[in-house]
Design an enzyme around this catalytic site. Sequence first.
Site, PDB file in Angstrom:
ATOM      1  N   ARG A  74       0.865  -1.231  -0.174  1.00 32.50           N
ATOM      2  CA  ARG A  74      -0.051  -0.126  -0.004  1.00 32.50           C
ATOM      3  C   ARG A  74       0.839   1.101  -0.130  1.00 32.50           C
ATOM      4  O   ARG A  74       1.651   1.233   0.975  1.00 32.50           O
ATOM      5  CB  ARG A  74      -0.913  -0.031   1.322  1.00 32.50           C
ATOM      6  CG  ARG A  74      -1.933   1.145   1.230  1.00 32.50           C
ATOM      7  CD  ARG A  74      -2.619   1.028   2.612  1.00 32.50           C
ATOM      8  NE  ARG A  74      -3.255  -0.034   2.858  1.00 32.50           N
ATOM      9  CZ  ARG A  74      -3.865  -0.556   3.862  1.00 32.50           C
ATOM     10  NH1 ARG A  74      -3.684  -0.257   4.965  1.00 32.50           N
ATOM     11  NH2 ARG A  74      -4.689  -1.793   3.815  1.00 32.50           N
ATOM     12  N   ARG A 143      -1.568   6.841   9.608  1.00 27.54           N
ATOM     13  CA  ARG A 143      -1.366   6.410   8.104  1.00 27.54           C
ATOM     14  C   ARG A 143      -1.767   7.319   7.100  1.00 27.54           C
ATOM     15  O   ARG A 143      -1.670   8.598   7.353  1.00 27.54           O
ATOM     16  CB  ARG A 143      -2.234   5.311   7.959  1.00 27.54           C
ATOM     17  CG  ARG A 143      -2.264   4.051   9.081  1.00 27.54           C
ATOM     18  CD  ARG A 143      -2.988   2.811   8.874  1.00 27.54           C
ATOM     19  NE  ARG A 143      -2.617   1.671   9.721  1.00 27.54           N
ATOM     20  CZ  ARG A 143      -3.305   0.816   9.565  1.00 27.54           C
ATOM     21  NH1 ARG A 143      -4.357   0.401   8.599  1.00 27.54           N
ATOM     22  NH2 ARG A 143      -3.021  -0.542  10.381  1.00 27.54           N
ATOM     23  N   LYS A 206      -3.667   1.701  15.090  1.00 23.52           N
ATOM     24  CA  LYS A 206      -3.619   2.513  13.843  1.00 23.52           C
ATOM     25  C   LYS A 206      -4.320   3.932  14.172  1.00 23.52           C
ATOM     26  O   LYS A 206      -5.071   3.957  14.811  1.00 23.52           O
ATOM     27  CB  LYS A 206      -4.016   1.992  12.581  1.00 23.52           C
ATOM     28  CG  LYS A 206      -5.605   1.571  12.859  1.00 23.52           C
ATOM     29  CD  LYS A 206      -6.052   0.958  11.816  1.00 23.52           C
ATOM     30  CE  LYS A 206      -7.549   0.460  11.776  1.00 23.52           C
ATOM     31  NZ  LYS A 206      -8.312  -0.485  10.913  1.00 23.52           N
ATOM     32  N   LYS A 208      -5.972   7.502  12.081  1.00 26.37           N
ATOM     33  CA  LYS A 208      -6.278   7.936  10.763  1.00 26.37           C
ATOM     34  C   LYS A 208      -6.712   9.430  10.826  1.00 26.37           C
ATOM     35  O   LYS A 208      -7.465   9.825  11.817  1.00 26.37           O
ATOM     36  CB  LYS A 208      -7.352   7.098  10.213  1.00 26.37           C
ATOM     37  CG  LYS A 208      -7.071   5.498  10.102  1.00 26.37           C
ATOM     38  CD  LYS A 208      -8.217   4.969   9.497  1.00 26.37           C
ATOM     39  CE  LYS A 208      -7.796   3.734   9.156  1.00 26.37           C
ATOM     40  NZ  LYS A 208      -8.978   2.784   8.479  1.00 26.37           N
ATOM     41  N   CYS A 427     -15.006  -3.436   0.102  1.00 23.73           N
ATOM     42  CA  CYS A 427     -13.727  -3.656   0.497  1.00 23.73           C
ATOM     43  C   CYS A 427     -13.150  -4.911  -0.168  1.00 23.73           C
ATOM     44  O   CYS A 427     -14.111  -5.882  -0.841  1.00 23.73           O
ATOM     45  CB  CYS A 427     -13.418  -4.230   1.982  1.00 23.73           C
ATOM     46  SG  CYS A 427     -14.417  -5.475   2.442  1.00 23.73           S
ATOM     47  N   CYS A 433      -7.681 -11.181   1.758  1.00 15.40           N
ATOM     48  CA  CYS A 433      -7.794 -10.598   3.146  1.00 15.40           C
ATOM     49  C   CYS A 433      -7.840 -11.730   4.301  1.00 15.40           C
ATOM     50  O   CYS A 433      -8.814 -12.412   4.112  1.00 15.40           O
ATOM     51  CB  CYS A 433      -8.893  -9.478   3.092  1.00 15.40           C
ATOM     52  SG  CYS A 433      -8.965  -8.828   4.855  1.00 15.40           S
ATOM     53  N   CYS A 472     -16.108  -8.204   6.664  1.00 22.18           N
ATOM     54  CA  CYS A 472     -16.151  -8.479   7.941  1.00 22.18           C
ATOM     55  C   CYS A 472     -16.424  -7.239   8.757  1.00 22.18           C
ATOM     56  O   CYS A 472     -16.788  -6.268   8.013  1.00 22.18           O
ATOM     57  CB  CYS A 472     -14.665  -9.003   8.273  1.00 22.18           C
ATOM     58  SG  CYS A 472     -13.415  -7.631   8.149  1.00 22.18           S
ATOM     59  N   CYS A 476     -13.219  -1.459   6.725  1.00 15.37           N
ATOM     60  CA  CYS A 476     -12.541  -0.645   5.664  1.00 15.37           C
ATOM     61  C   CYS A 476     -13.389  -0.064   4.719  1.00 15.37           C
ATOM     62  O   CYS A 476     -12.858   1.051   4.191  1.00 15.37           O
ATOM     63  CB  CYS A 476     -11.360  -1.650   4.871  1.00 15.37           C
ATOM     64  SG  CYS A 476     -10.272  -2.640   6.150  1.00 15.37           S
TER      65      CYS A 476
END
Length: 567
Positions: A74, A143, A206, A208, A427, A433, A472, A476
């Site tokens: 990524r 990120r 993480k 954001k 996603c 994944c 899931c 995302c």
Amino acid sequence: MSNTPLAHLEQVKADSRHLRGTIEEGLNDPVTGAISDDDNKLLKFHGSYQQDDRDIRDERRKQKLEPAYSFMIRARLPGGVISPAQWLAFDELARSYCSRGLRITTRQTFQWHGVIKRNLKPAMQAIHNAMATTIAACGDVNRQVVSSVNPQLSSQHQLVQEWTQKLSDHFIPRTRAYHEIWLDGEKITGEPEEEPIYGDTYLPRKFKMGLVIPPTNDADVFAQDLGLIAIIENGRLQGFNVAIGGGMGATHGDDSTYARLGSLIGFVPPEQLIAVAEGVVTLQRDYGNRVERQHARLKYTIDHRGLDWFKAQLEERIGFALQPIRPYHFDQNGDRYGWSKGEDGQWHLGLYIDSGRLWDHDGGLLQTGVREIAKVHKGEFRLTCNQNLVIANVAPKDRARIDKLVAQYGLDGYVQHSGIRRHSIACVALPTCGLAMAESERYAPVLLPKLEALLDKHGLIDAPILLRLSGCPNGCSRPYLGEIALVGRALGRYDLRLGADFIGERLNIVYRENIAEPEILSTLDALFGAYAKDRETDEKFGDFLVRSKAIPAPSQRLIPIVLDAVT
């Protein structure tokens, strides 16, 4: 918490010498296509995930073979800005090392899938040679910083992009591990370098950031740990309203995890923005949960300690008080398609890309098409948080040439697409994944025609409806902000969630739990019928569901909303 053992990853980070670990040794091991579990955790900070092809996992197990390991890469592309030269380099990388072309993510960047281990370093070097990087695109750090997609519409919009870049640059880790491992840089033999913002163990989870420019909430600002709403008055950028604690991830069956919208806490002028952002990040560094990772995001830190406490701590840390929130208004969430003109006379073309996947597949030549555009385009490309593409900064005399290529390669489908398709996100999910419980990207082209048939039956084919598909509950694709959302539970089974608004300021709720496609379609058929019959002028689908009491109305909007599922 002092006597409680840290989460395993916290110890891995502490022992890693600032993200070095034994990644380099693992890359050079020819016996396996994988690297160790601990190094895989560290690899995320470098912008890559180890995955395997789950479609063939069982067959390989039967043959006593290890899984078909590969890696996802990524990029870190603040605001999703890409030059034509970079596009051509990224396209070449995809054709040389990857599977399934280029993929635009919901964080306004590219992912490359299917890179085998021996190609990982050359691919990383190719990205570096294109004047880009992958560092901190993943991992327990700040990120990719996202922003509204078309900053060139005005000079003030361009300023927002400049602040996006400044925030991204300020929070890049200082470790030289990336240069040592991927770029053959000189190795540090003594004590590792300082990480003045992150420290030796980086963040608990993480982080954001996102910036938006009203009236369009195209980056889902309230889904960000730190959301910034640009306030432009009298043609000048005054500063940003600050929202903290947004986050989409949750866990099925664990009510202590939940999606949360960011809480507005004040306004900050541009010259104080970096200080406020660093204050929020370092507070999360110091007080975030490092024992239970499922409770380690900023949203839980705020909810466990209190919003007033967090704001007071922030103002003490930065040495000044936030100003009162400035008025703002959103009228849409999503992207604009077709041509739009900036104040400088340049043009920008918004294109719809199915699930962000640009590849030559099933007779389509989307990857080739954009490559041909990149060969002649003199402006830049902009990726969107809704997995779409803007061909930006086109001179009036060049529009006809761009239009011809767009039509030649079938990139103009947005003209005929339904309202729900133009506002859909999915996603990646299966087969790569590791968290996916159900299909998402591969299910979208199966599901959408069936939804369109129902909408067409009720005269709603052009109605804009936010649809989010997720394999899931980790979020995302920001499913908890969909007017309609499917969140995977198992192959072919999903939670049907309904009732978010169209501007990203209200979460949805579970309407039906763990159901398959026939019940999904029959349920939506009935609700579409009621919407067609009883909606008010310009009323959006999510708002109709709340007003008509088809679902319970959330009691508040910009705080955590956790409601019992409707049965």
